[in-house]
Design a protein around this motif. Structure first.
Motif, PDB file in Angstrom:
ATOM      1  N   TYR A 107     -16.201  25.607   2.712  1.00  0.00           N
ATOM      2  CA  TYR A 107     -15.909  25.330   1.300  1.00  0.00           C
ATOM      3  C   TYR A 107     -14.819  24.274   1.163  1.00  0.00           C
ATOM      4  CZ  TYR A 107     -15.565  26.112  -3.683  1.00  0.00           C
ATOM      5  OH  TYR A 107     -15.603  25.935  -5.048  1.00  0.00           O
ATOM      6  N   TYR A 108     -15.054  23.310   0.253  1.00  0.00           N
ATOM      7  CA  TYR A 108     -14.089  22.245  -0.036  1.00  0.00           C
ATOM      8  C   TYR A 108     -13.608  22.391  -1.485  1.00  0.00           C
ATOM      9  CZ  TYR A 108     -16.486  20.577   4.114  1.00  0.00           C
ATOM     10  OH  TYR A 108     -17.041  20.502   5.379  1.00  0.00           O
ATOM     11  N   HIS A 109     -12.319  22.629  -1.631  1.00  0.00           N
ATOM     12  CA  HIS A 109     -11.751  22.905  -2.957  1.00  0.00           C
ATOM     13  C   HIS A 109     -11.715  21.657  -3.832  1.00  0.00           C
ATOM     14  CE1 HIS A 109      -7.946  20.792  -2.152  1.00  0.00           C
ATOM     15  NE2 HIS A 109      -7.994  21.312  -0.938  1.00  0.00           N
ATOM     16  N   GLY A 110     -11.705  21.894  -5.144  1.00  0.00           N
ATOM     17  CA  GLY A 110     -11.550  20.811  -6.101  1.00  0.00           C
ATOM     18  C   GLY A 110     -10.084  20.449  -6.291  1.00  0.00           C
ATOM     19  N   GLY A 111      -9.859  19.476  -7.184  1.00  0.00           N
ATOM     20  CA  GLY A 111      -8.489  19.071  -7.455  1.00  0.00           C
ATOM     21  C   GLY A 111      -8.270  17.580  -7.417  1.00  0.00           C
ATOM     22  N   ALA A 112      -9.294  16.779  -7.755  1.00  0.00           N
ATOM     23  CA  ALA A 112      -9.149  15.337  -7.970  1.00  0.00           C
ATOM     24  C   ALA A 112      -8.702  14.573  -6.732  1.00  0.00           C
ATOM     25  CB  ALA A 112      -8.190  15.071  -9.138  1.00  0.00           C
ATOM     26  N   PHE A 113      -8.880  15.152  -5.558  1.00  0.00           N
ATOM     27  CA  PHE A 113      -8.517  14.512  -4.294  1.00  0.00           C
ATOM     28  C   PHE A 113      -7.011  14.304  -4.143  1.00  0.00           C
ATOM     29  CE2 PHE A 113     -12.754  12.841  -5.387  1.00  0.00           C
ATOM     30  CZ  PHE A 113     -13.488  13.174  -4.266  1.00  0.00           C
ATOM     31  N   MET A 114      -6.205  14.800  -5.078  1.00  0.00           N
ATOM     32  CA  MET A 114      -4.782  14.455  -5.112  1.00  0.00           C
ATOM     33  C   MET A 114      -3.874  15.653  -4.868  1.00  0.00           C
ATOM     34  SD  MET A 114      -4.456  11.758  -8.274  1.00  0.00           S
ATOM     35  CE  MET A 114      -4.994  12.943  -9.506  1.00  0.00           C
ATOM     36  N   GLU A 115      -2.751  15.366  -4.263  1.00  0.00           N
ATOM     37  CA  GLU A 115      -1.713  16.359  -4.053  1.00  0.00           C
ATOM     38  C   GLU A 115      -1.239  16.897  -5.402  1.00  0.00           C
ATOM     39  OE1 GLU A 115       0.265  18.779  -1.711  1.00  0.00           O
ATOM     40  OE2 GLU A 115      -0.593  17.000  -0.732  1.00  0.00           O
ATOM     41  N   GLY A 116      -1.096  18.221  -5.487  1.00  0.00           N
ATOM     42  CA  GLY A 116      -0.592  18.837  -6.704  1.00  0.00           C
ATOM     43  C   GLY A 116      -1.654  19.258  -7.691  1.00  0.00           C
ATOM     44  N   GLU A 148      -1.032   9.947  -0.323  1.00  0.00           N
ATOM     45  CA  GLU A 148      -0.635   9.663   1.056  1.00  0.00           C
ATOM     46  C   GLU A 148      -1.840   9.368   1.940  1.00  0.00           C
ATOM     47  OE1 GLU A 148       1.868  11.679   4.782  1.00  0.00           O
ATOM     48  OE2 GLU A 148       1.747  12.703   2.831  1.00  0.00           O
ATOM     49  N   HIS A 149      -2.944  10.069   1.687  1.00  0.00           N
ATOM     50  CA  HIS A 149      -4.141   9.903   2.509  1.00  0.00           C
ATOM     51  C   HIS A 149      -5.301   9.467   1.622  1.00  0.00           C
ATOM     52  CE1 HIS A 149      -2.053  11.870   5.825  1.00  0.00           C
ATOM     53  NE2 HIS A 149      -1.678  12.812   4.969  1.00  0.00           N
ATOM     54  N   VAL A 150      -5.734   8.233   1.796  1.00  0.00           N
ATOM     55  CA  VAL A 150      -6.807   7.689   0.968  1.00  0.00           C
ATOM     56  C   VAL A 150      -8.135   7.796   1.709  1.00  0.00           C
ATOM     57  CG1 VAL A 150      -5.196   6.127  -0.164  1.00  0.00           C
ATOM     58  CG2 VAL A 150      -6.499   5.316   1.820  1.00  0.00           C
ATOM     59  N   PHE A 151      -9.225   7.484   0.989  1.00  0.00           N
ATOM     60  CA  PHE A 151     -10.542   7.467   1.609  1.00  0.00           C
ATOM     61  C   PHE A 151     -10.517   6.569   2.846  1.00  0.00           C
ATOM     62  CE2 PHE A 151     -14.600   5.296   2.173  1.00  0.00           C
ATOM     63  CZ  PHE A 151     -15.447   6.373   2.337  1.00  0.00           C
ATOM     64  N   PRO A 152     -11.106   6.967   3.998  1.00  0.00           N
ATOM     65  CA  PRO A 152     -12.034   8.098   4.161  1.00  0.00           C
ATOM     66  C   PRO A 152     -11.414   9.360   4.768  1.00  0.00           C
ATOM     67  CG  PRO A 152     -12.237   6.652   6.041  1.00  0.00           C
ATOM     68  CD  PRO A 152     -11.164   6.055   5.155  1.00  0.00           C
ATOM     69  N   LYS A 153     -10.099   9.515   4.650  1.00  0.00           N
ATOM     70  CA  LYS A 153      -9.443  10.618   5.356  1.00  0.00           C
ATOM     71  C   LYS A 153     -10.010  11.982   4.947  1.00  0.00           C
ATOM     72  CE  LYS A 153      -6.662  10.013   7.860  1.00  0.00           C
ATOM     73  NZ  LYS A 153      -6.824   9.790   9.325  1.00  0.00           N
ATOM     74  N   ALA A 154     -10.180  12.223   3.651  1.00  0.00           N
ATOM     75  CA  ALA A 154     -10.704  13.521   3.206  1.00  0.00           C
ATOM     76  C   ALA A 154     -12.111  13.772   3.733  1.00  0.00           C
ATOM     77  CB  ALA A 154     -10.681  13.608   1.682  1.00  0.00           C
ATOM     78  N   VAL A 155     -12.927  12.709   3.781  1.00  0.00           N
ATOM     79  CA  VAL A 155     -14.291  12.839   4.301  1.00  0.00           C
ATOM     80  C   VAL A 155     -14.266  13.149   5.797  1.00  0.00           C
ATOM     81  CG1 VAL A 155     -16.479  11.633   4.688  1.00  0.00           C
ATOM     82  CG2 VAL A 155     -15.251  11.334   2.527  1.00  0.00           C
ATOM     83  N   SER A 247      -5.831   6.594  -6.783  1.00  0.00           N
ATOM     84  CA  SER A 247      -5.099   7.172  -5.651  1.00  0.00           C
ATOM     85  C   SER A 247      -5.982   7.323  -4.414  1.00  0.00           C
ATOM     86  CB  SER A 247      -4.531   8.549  -6.034  1.00  0.00           C
ATOM     87  OG  SER A 247      -3.607   8.454  -7.089  1.00  0.00           O
ATOM     88  N   TYR A 248      -7.187   7.825  -4.613  1.00  0.00           N
ATOM     89  CA  TYR A 248      -8.074   8.144  -3.489  1.00  0.00           C
ATOM     90  C   TYR A 248      -8.825   6.914  -2.985  1.00  0.00           C
ATOM     91  CZ  TYR A 248     -11.942  10.470  -0.988  1.00  0.00           C
ATOM     92  OH  TYR A 248     -12.858  10.869  -0.049  1.00  0.00           O
ATOM     93  N   THR A 249      -9.211   6.032  -3.913  1.00  0.00           N
ATOM     94  CA  THR A 249      -9.945   4.817  -3.536  1.00  0.00           C
ATOM     95  C   THR A 249      -9.246   3.604  -4.141  1.00  0.00           C
ATOM     96  OG1 THR A 249     -11.403   5.132  -5.456  1.00  0.00           O
ATOM     97  CG2 THR A 249     -12.164   6.007  -3.327  1.00  0.00           C
ATOM     98  N   PRO A 250      -8.125   3.185  -3.565  1.00  0.00           N
ATOM     99  CA  PRO A 250      -7.350   2.081  -4.152  1.00  0.00           C
ATOM    100  C   PRO A 250      -8.071   0.737  -4.137  1.00  0.00           C
ATOM    101  CG  PRO A 250      -6.462   2.723  -2.009  1.00  0.00           C
ATOM    102  CD  PRO A 250      -7.469   3.752  -2.375  1.00  0.00           C
ATOM    103  N   GLY A 251      -9.113   0.603  -3.332  1.00  0.00           N
ATOM    104  CA  GLY A 251      -9.888  -0.636  -3.317  1.00  0.00           C
ATOM    105  C   GLY A 251     -11.248  -0.433  -3.953  1.00  0.00           C
ATOM    106  N   GLU A 252     -11.622  -1.313  -4.887  1.00  0.00           N
ATOM    107  CA  GLU A 252     -12.904  -1.161  -5.588  1.00  0.00           C
ATOM    108  C   GLU A 252     -14.090  -1.203  -4.635  1.00  0.00           C
ATOM    109  OE1 GLU A 252     -13.671  -3.477  -9.032  1.00  0.00           O
ATOM    110  OE2 GLU A 252     -11.649  -3.228  -9.861  1.00  0.00           O
TER     111      GLU A 252
END
Length: 400
Positions: A107-116, A148-155, A247-252
């Protein structure tokens, strides 16, 4: 005399009920449509900060009920999940005490990919309920978060956690042939792209994917619900969505990656059967349902259900919203059919609209909503009184 007292008391009670109903009715009336009473009370509590849920995700304590495991003994354990770059991720596991050859849900929790905004603790009630209802081993993954950790770290973390779970399956009492990914919101995105990554890289064969109101595209698509329900009144605002994207994908250019925008960039072919739950009052409703259509068109078995009368994140409130319990039960029923290799989708494809509770369940929801409203009005009155006292004391001290 007694009759007069009773008559007066009765009139006062009737008057109080009318006033109370007017408050609830007012909270339930929005420019986007009328809300069910229970949904309106929960949103009023949160939006007016009368009750502040932990990190905006757990249900207000005054409305929280209890879980039932159906009599099955469960074990609950904190985990340390090693990933490929040498980091160890936090995890949380719920499993039947006598687990043997059990299904395993990662299971992968929700929360906008962001700390807090979300973690394995804020979503533990969902994970626990999913385990109880399915009698499966459910492992919640504490993937690393932006900024602190942007894509693709969470993936990468999500996929590594799946590989680790697969390797540990038998030791945990689970089955490598019954692996499932699941997640809500941002976690729904990670669940489906983890399924893609497993397919693309020859990873574990997955039995199913359970996606609760998933985020499926980072592109600026003209989606009606993104605009209609993104004002901030339904637990997910446009401001938060834009902040998450930045925050999660700073580059388009990242938005064009299939592991970011599976709706627009991904290929659904050969993905495991999918259960997709969407909510009526949710900015992500359209893209979740479009993703269901995409999977169906690419011959992936899909069951898609729109739950009426609820908002984004409603699964976190399953203890107090009957619709949340329905969504959990529907997804577990889907999983059960899939594990038994039964047909999981009809000959055609359509979004099933799950109506609001009716009958005794509706009466119970209305009663609990009005009890909750009394509590909130009391909190509001107490807050006003405290402010008055504070103001009076301040004025007295200035006069002295």
């Amino acid at each position: 005399m007694k009759r007069k007292i009773f008559s007066a008391s009765f009139k006062i009670a009737i008057g109080f009920c009318i006033i109370l109903s007017s408050f609830v009715s007012g909270w339930a009336t929005t420019s986007e449509g009328d809300l069910p009473s229970k949904t309106a009370v929960i949103l009023h509590a949160i939006n007016n900060q009368l009750v502040i849920p932990d990190e905006q995700l757990t249900p207000p304590s005054f409305l929280t009920g209890s879980n039932a495991s159906g009599g099955t003994a469960f074990e609950h354990e904190s985990l340390q999940i090693p990933v490929s770059d040498g980091t160890v991720l936090p995890g949380r596991m719920h499993r039947p005490a006598d687990a043997e050859n059990a299904p395993i849900i990662v299971y992968y929790h929700g929360g906008a990919f962001m700390e807090g905004y979300g973690n394995i603790h804020t979503h533990d009630n969902i994970v626990r309920a999913l385990a109880y209802r399915s009698n499966a081993i459910v492992i919640s993954v504490g993937y690393r978060l932006a900024p602190e950790h942007v894509f693709p770290k969470a993936v990468d973390d999500s996929y590594d956690a799946l590989l680790w779970t697969y390797e540990q399956a038998e030791e945990l009492g689970g089955s490598k042939e019954k692996m499932v990914v699941a997640g809500d919101s941002a976690g729904g995105n990670l669940a489906t792209v983890t399924a893609m990554k497993a397919r693309n890289e020859g990873g574990p064969d997955l039995t199913a994917q359970l996606l609760y109101y998933p985020l499926t595209t980072f592109h600026d698509r003209p989606l009606e619900t993104r605009d209609k329900y993104a004002g901030g009144n339904y637990l997910l605002s446009k401001t938060v969505m834009e902040k998450a994207r930045d925050s999660y994908t700073p580059g388009e250019e990242m938005w064009e990656n299939p592991y970011v925008s599976p709706l627009d960039e991904g290929v659904g072919e050969d993905l495991p059967p999918a259960f997709i739950a969407t909510a009526e009052f949710d900015p992500l409703r359209d893209e979740g349902e479009l993703y269901a259509h995409k999977l169906h068109e690419e011959e992936v078995p899909v069951e898609a259900i729109r739950y009426e009368g609820v908002m984004h994140g409603f699964l976190s409130f399953y203890e107090v919203l009957a619709t949340g319990r329905h969504a959990l039960d529907d997804s577990v029923a889907f999983l059960d059919r899939t594990l038994k290799d039964k047909q999981v989708a009809g000959a055609g494809f359509r979004i099933i609209e799950r109506e609001q509770p009716t009958g005794f369940e509706r009466l119970r929801e209305e009663t609990e909503a009005h009890v909750g409203a009394v509590y909130l009005l009391g909190l509001h009155a107490q807050r006003q009184f405290d402010q008055w006292v504070e103001t009076s004391l301040l004025a007295d001290s200035e006069e002295e």
